[in-house]
Design an enzyme around this catalytic site. Structure first.
Site, PDB file in Angstrom:
ATOM      1  N   HIS A  88      27.190  59.995  -3.335  1.00 30.10           N
ATOM      2  CA  HIS A  88      26.848  59.734  -1.947  1.00 30.10           C
ATOM      3  C   HIS A  88      26.194  58.363  -1.841  1.00 30.10           C
ATOM      4  O   HIS A  88      25.612  57.850  -2.808  1.00 30.10           O
ATOM      5  CB  HIS A  88      25.903  60.800  -1.415  1.00 30.10           C
ATOM      6  CG  HIS A  88      26.523  62.146  -1.267  1.00 30.10           C
ATOM      7  ND1 HIS A  88      25.956  63.148  -0.511  1.00 30.10           N
ATOM      8  CD2 HIS A  88      27.674  62.664  -1.776  1.00 30.10           C
ATOM      9  CE1 HIS A  88      26.723  64.229  -0.561  1.00 30.10           C
ATOM     10  NE2 HIS A  88      27.762  63.959  -1.324  1.00 30.10           N
ATOM     11  N   GLU A  90      23.450  57.362  -0.475  1.00 28.73           N
ATOM     12  CA  GLU A  90      22.021  57.327  -0.774  1.00 28.73           C
ATOM     13  C   GLU A  90      21.760  57.312  -2.271  1.00 28.73           C
ATOM     14  O   GLU A  90      20.944  56.527  -2.775  1.00 28.73           O
ATOM     15  CB  GLU A  90      21.309  58.534  -0.159  1.00 28.73           C
ATOM     16  CG  GLU A  90      21.435  58.649   1.353  1.00 28.73           C
ATOM     17  CD  GLU A  90      22.560  59.579   1.759  1.00 28.73           C
ATOM     18  OE1 GLU A  90      23.705  59.378   1.287  1.00 28.73           O
ATOM     19  OE2 GLU A  90      22.302  60.501   2.552  1.00 28.73           O
ATOM     20  N   CYS A 118      21.730  64.783   3.027  1.00 25.02           N
ATOM     21  CA  CYS A 118      21.953  66.176   2.661  1.00 25.02           C
ATOM     22  C   CYS A 118      20.825  66.621   1.726  1.00 25.02           C
ATOM     23  O   CYS A 118      19.970  65.818   1.332  1.00 25.02           O
ATOM     24  CB  CYS A 118      23.303  66.315   1.969  1.00 25.02           C
ATOM     25  SG  CYS A 118      23.360  65.560   0.316  1.00 25.02           S
ATOM     26  N   CYS A 121      20.574  64.395  -1.426  1.00 26.48           N
ATOM     27  CA  CYS A 121      20.075  63.043  -1.198  1.00 26.48           C
ATOM     28  C   CYS A 121      18.616  63.042  -0.739  1.00 26.48           C
ATOM     29  O   CYS A 121      17.848  62.135  -1.086  1.00 26.48           O
ATOM     30  CB  CYS A 121      20.963  62.334  -0.186  1.00 26.48           C
ATOM     31  SG  CYS A 121      22.652  62.078  -0.797  1.00 26.48           S
TER      32      CYS A 121
END
Length: 206
Positions: A88, A90, A118, A121
């Site tokens: 992801h 992040e 999420c 993250c």
């Protein structure tokens, strides 16, 4: 990178906006006020999100900025390209920042991301000790910083970040909506093509 949904897998309709301007909440889920540079840094994350969408990744971008305004990390979702569900925006940006900073503790740094982190993250933000998390679009389905739930409110969490949400929210929503609309059109076209009869004459017709 995502990484949305926060997974980076496709979602049927994409997340929907929750607020229209940077929000300050009260009660069990407080958030901090946006700073004067937040718009500029979120613009950088948005540009990364657009790059992700152009490459077929869910368009989420993230940057990490230190207290002196230096960009230590910048990334977008790359789960498809890297074949890594954890890639992801992040997480990738935080990894870069740790390398640039020479320490896994990113105290006095701010994580900017176009969509609410999420659970994975959000956990990465806690573990890296960032002081602030600024995001654009809330995610009521899977957001872990107030959208679906707030991981910072869990008992035993040993670090809590200031949270700013709603920065460049409408722009973030537009990028995600365009991406998922185009993906639905492409999926419909593939289904339609699969249902069309083969134009090549069969052996029996010759």
């Amino acid at each position: 990178m995502q990484p949305p949904p926060d997974s980076t897998s496709e979602q049927p309709a994409g997340p929907q906006p929750v607020a229209t301007s940077p929000e300050v909440a009260t009660g069990p889920d407080p958030v901090a006020l946006p700073g004067e540079n937040d718009l500029r840094h979120m613009d950088a994350a948005l540009e990364l999100a657009r790059q992700a969408g152009a490459l077929g990744e869910v368009p989420v971008g993230a940057v990490v900025i230190d207290k002196d305004g230096r960009m230590l990390g910048a990334a977008f979702n790359q789960s498809v390209a890297l074949k890594d569900a954890t890639a992801h925006a992040e997480v990738l940006a935080l990894r870069q920042a740790q390398q640039a900073h020479g320490d896994f503790r990113l105290t006095d740094c701010t994580l900017y991301v176009t969509k609410e982190p999420c659970p994975m993250c959000a956990g990465a933000a806690i573990l890296t000790r960032v002081s602030r998390v600024v995001f654009g679009l809330s995610d009521p389905k899977a957001g872990a910083m107030g959208g679906a739930f707030n991981v910072m409110a869990l008992p035993g969490v040993n670090h809590r970040c200031d949270i700013v949400r709603g920065v460049r929210e409408s722009e973030t929503h537009a990028v995600l909506r365009q991406f998922f609309t185009q993906r639905r059109k492409e999926s419909a076209a593939r289904r339609e093509a699969a249902q069309e009869p083969d134009a090549t004459p069969s052996d029996e017709a010759l």
